[in-house]
Design a protein around this motif. Structure first.
Motif, mmCIF file in Angstrom:
data_model
loop_
_atom_site.group_PDB
_atom_site.id
_atom_site.type_symbol
_atom_site.label_atom_id
_atom_site.label_comp_id
_atom_site.label_asym_id
_atom_site.label_seq_id
_atom_site.Cartn_x
_atom_site.Cartn_y
_atom_site.Cartn_z
ATOM 1 N N VAL A 1 0.842 -1.200 0.000
ATOM 2 C CA VAL A 1 0.000 0.000 0.000
ATOM 3 C C VAL A 1 0.874 1.245 0.000
ATOM 4 C CG1 VAL A 1 -1.825 1.257 1.193
ATOM 5 C CG2 VAL A 1 -1.761 -1.241 1.298
ATOM 6 N N VAL A 2 0.547 2.173 -0.900
ATOM 7 C CA VAL A 2 1.209 3.478 -0.958
ATOM 8 C C VAL A 2 0.294 4.493 -0.295
ATOM 9 C CG1 VAL A 2 2.240 5.233 -2.444
ATOM 10 C CG2 VAL A 2 2.314 2.830 -3.131
ATOM 11 N N ALA A 3 0.814 5.207 0.709
ATOM 12 C CA ALA A 3 -0.013 6.178 1.436
ATOM 13 C C ALA A 3 0.859 7.310 1.940
ATOM 14 C CB ALA A 3 -0.738 5.495 2.597
ATOM 15 N N ASP A 4 0.218 8.397 2.393
ATOM 16 C CA ASP A 4 0.983 9.537 2.869
ATOM 17 C C ASP A 4 1.345 9.365 4.339
ATOM 18 O OD1 ASP A 4 -1.259 10.180 4.365
ATOM 19 O OD2 ASP A 4 -1.960 11.714 2.975
ATOM 20 N N LYS A 5 1.969 10.381 4.907
ATOM 21 C CA LYS A 5 2.481 10.293 6.279
ATOM 22 C C LYS A 5 1.385 10.105 7.322
ATOM 23 C CE LYS A 5 4.448 14.378 5.968
ATOM 24 N NZ LYS A 5 3.919 14.980 4.717
ATOM 25 N N GLY A 6 0.134 10.411 6.956
ATOM 26 C CA GLY A 6 -0.966 10.241 7.899
ATOM 27 C C GLY A 6 -1.201 8.794 8.293
ATOM 28 N N MET A 7 -0.745 7.841 7.475
ATOM 29 C CA MET A 7 -0.902 6.415 7.780
ATOM 30 C C MET A 7 0.358 5.814 8.401
ATOM 31 S SD MET A 7 -3.933 6.230 6.723
ATOM 32 C CE MET A 7 -4.765 7.608 5.942
ATOM 33 N N ASN A 8 1.409 6.622 8.482
ATOM 34 C CA ASN A 8 2.709 6.132 8.950
ATOM 35 C C ASN A 8 2.761 6.146 10.476
ATOM 36 O OD1 ASN A 8 5.370 5.560 9.478
ATOM 37 N ND2 ASN A 8 6.205 7.042 8.027
ATOM 38 N N SER A 9 2.452 5.004 11.086
ATOM 39 C CA SER A 9 2.540 4.863 12.537
ATOM 40 C C SER A 9 3.211 3.532 12.854
ATOM 41 C CB SER A 9 1.158 4.919 13.186
ATOM 42 O OG SER A 9 0.411 3.763 12.875
ATOM 43 N N LYS A 10 3.773 3.427 14.044
ATOM 44 C CA LYS A 10 4.440 2.191 14.447
ATOM 45 C C LYS A 10 3.476 1.018 14.430
ATOM 46 C CE LYS A 10 8.068 4.278 17.310
ATOM 47 N NZ LYS A 10 8.658 4.361 18.676
ATOM 48 N N ASN A 11 2.249 1.248 14.885
ATOM 49 C CA ASN A 11 1.269 0.165 14.933
ATOM 50 C C ASN A 11 0.893 -0.301 13.534
ATOM 51 O OD1 ASN A 11 -0.694 -1.534 16.407
ATOM 52 N ND2 ASN A 11 -2.194 -0.276 15.342
ATOM 53 N N ASN A 12 0.675 0.649 12.608
ATOM 54 C CA ASN A 12 0.320 0.265 11.239
ATOM 55 C C ASN A 12 1.444 -0.504 10.569
ATOM 56 O OD1 ASN A 12 -2.188 1.411 11.448
ATOM 57 N ND2 ASN A 12 -1.709 3.238 10.246
#
Length: 562
Positions: free
Chosen positions: A277-288
């Motif tokens: 999946v390509v996504a922006d920084k809003g989806m970038n979390s340790k849990n994800n």
């Protein structure tokens, strides 16, 4: 169309080509072309009549009349009989998606007499052509060339069924697009936006069969800074820029928490084993990231660089290291990458980091900071600092409490000054962007190309919100909200497929205007007058449709788009 031979009083036979047409409930004939005396035509070829009949039957002979004699009623009152036939181009793509198969299967198991496919065709056509409310769409069905005969009750009852079949319809569309355009689920793009309602009240949780159903329309972080209740929509898009699937979330669900449920749904729904999946920084979390790797999936995220929640120290140091940069000839763009290992939830993971610098981005950030610092300087006055709610300028302020006379710290009297160290720290990263991926074998160019394609999903949201007027949303029950977004999703998919067929030469706005211009009105003897602007003619030319006559038979108009 057929060959007709008539005999006059003297016994001379004349040959003509005749076409049948329907005038209200009666079938009439009109002469397409008179060919002359039979004996003259057979003088050079005794088999002329037989061959002519075979050619006409096979469709090889299709002459069109050069002129048509009409009778005008000079006492006829003003009316507006114009109907739109441009929607038939949209309907052609709708039918190719096979949605009617899903609706037909469902209808066979019920006693409903509502034509679900007709209702969805109407709502989709009107959403693309002239977005309106569901009720207005039904009231306006007469403006479409065709034979729609739906009632508002039919359409509103259909919405519940559309909600029930939403995932099945999305899957059917996915299979159709995969077979016609080509699509692999290996690499997808994901983003979230929200849509507001014309109401000031949030939904309340419901109790049903002893279970609590959470509220759906809720206030949350609105993309448009509106105070109204919203719903969140997560959208998946393929590498061709065509939507794959969507999922709705309550309005108070933050973007980052939509990621894992949405990915899980699309994998289960479409039977995908592994997805990147390509996504922006809003989806970038340790849990994800942790959950993604645990399920053997991949990711390509952008990474925030500055701030306390910015990139880790090793990435910041790598970005600021002057060594290893590769610049283009104009020195307006540079990049460098590295393979990085780190510990996440007690497990070592390997990632590829790509750092880029862009001159235009550098200039833009310097301009923004200058404005923020100018605003921050105005906030050094304590009273103005307390009154403002904006955070941009406050970033560059250092606030201490002290006594101006003795220099002793006090709690109630703040001393506000510009934080030069924070300005200098931020300035180091001007023009710098960071991408992070689990796919370490991806080249720098592949990472850049993939992430840049994410902008197309923003364009999808723009089309839905502006061209298709997807918001504000006027329906309020959960099934009707689901159905509303299903109609918008189908419309968006059709528009993207049409754009692709047109080789990207027309924007959605131009396509919509071109389809709106395709109007027609009935004449006499089964002929219709048709209109269309230059863009509409250009669209037909690209699609290789021979459509340049002002007057066409009703049968030809019915076949347009097929």
């Amino acid at each position: 169309m057929f060959v007709k031979v008539i005999k006059n009083r003297e016994g001379t036979q004349y040959v003509s080509i005749v076409e049948g047409y329907r005038d209200k409930d009666k079938v009439k004939h009109r002469t397409i072309k008179s060919l002359g005396k039979l004996k003259d035509l057979e003088a050079g070829n005794p088999n002329y009549l037989t061959e002519l009949k075979e050619d006409v039957k096979a469709g090889k002979y299709q002459p069109e009349p050069e002129t048509l004699s009409l009778t005008l009623d000079l006492k006829k009152k003003i009316s507006n009989p114009l109907q739109n036939y441009g929607w038939l181009l949209v309907d052609e793509i709708y039918r190719s998606l096979g949605i009617d198969k899903v609706l037909s299967r469902h209808r066979k198991g019920t006693k409903s007499k509502i034509d679900l496919n007709e209702a969805l065709r109407l709502l989709t056509a009107m959403r693309i052509l002239d977005p309106q409310s569901k009720w207005r769409s039904v009231q306006s069905q007469g403006v479409l060339f065709g034979d729609f005969n739906l009632t508002p009750k039919d359409v509103y009852r259909s919405l519940d069924t559309f909600s029930l079949l939403s995932e099945e319809i999305q899957l059917q569309i996915h299979h159709s697009v995969t077979s016609s355009v080509g699509r692999t689920g290996a690499l997808v793009f994901y983003d979230v936006t929200n849509y507001y309602f014309e109401t000031d009240l949030d939904d309340e949780p419901l109790e049903m069969d002893g279970e609590s159903i959470p509220a759906f329309r809720k206030r949350g972080p609105s993309k448009e800074k509106r105070p109204n209740p919203i719903v969140q929509m997560g959208l998946f898009m393929d590498t061709n820029g065509i939507p794959i699937a969507y999922r709705l979330f309550p309005g108070n669900c933050v973007d980052v928490k939509t990621y894992l449920p949405a990915v899980e749904q699309i994998k289960k729904q479409f039977g995908i084993e592994r997805i990147v999946v390509v996504a922006d920084k809003g989806m970038n979390s340790k849990n994800n990231i942790s959950e993604t790797l645990q399920k053997n999936d991949g990711y390509l995220f952008s990474q925030k660089v500055r701030g306390t929640r910015g990139a880790p120290k090793d990435i910041q140091e790598f970005a600021l290291d002057p060594e290893g940069w590769i610049a283009n000839e104009q020195e307006t763009f540079a990049k460098k990458s590295m393979i990085r290992k780190r510990i996440l939830n007690k497990k070592e993971i390997t990632e590829k980091i790509l750092v880029t610098w862009n001159q235009k981005y550098d200039f833009r950030e310097k301009v923004r900071r200058r404005k923020s610092v100018e605003y921050a300087e105005k906030l050094t006055a304590g009273e103005r600092f307390r009154l403002t709610m904006k955070k941009g300028g406050k970033r560059y302020l250092e606030v201490e409490s002290l006594d101006e006379e003795t220099g002793e710290i006090k709690r109630l009297t703040p001393h506000i000054s510009i934080d030069e160290d924070q300005i200098a720290f931020d300035e180091q990263f001007d023009g710098i962007s960071v991408l992070i991926t689990s796919e370490t074998e991806m080249s720098d160019e592949e990472m850049l190309t993939s992430y840049r394609s994410l902008s197309r999903i923003e364009d999808c949201f723009k089309v839905m919100k502006t061209t298709f007027d997807a918001r504000p949303i006027y329906v309020w029950t959960r099934p009707h909200i689901d159905a509303h977004f299903l109609v918008c999703f189908i419309s968006l998919t059709i528009m993207r497929l049409l754009e692709q067929r047109l080789n990207g030469q027309f924007s959605p706005e131009r396509i919509q205007a071109a389809l709106q211009s395709a109007q027609c009105r009935p004449m006499e003897q089964g002929y219709w007058e048709v209109f269309g602007n230059d863009d509409f003619l250009g669209i037909n030319e690209i699609l290789e449709k021979k459509w340049n006559r002002q007057y066409v038979p009703l049968e030809a108009l019915k076949k347009y788009g097929k």
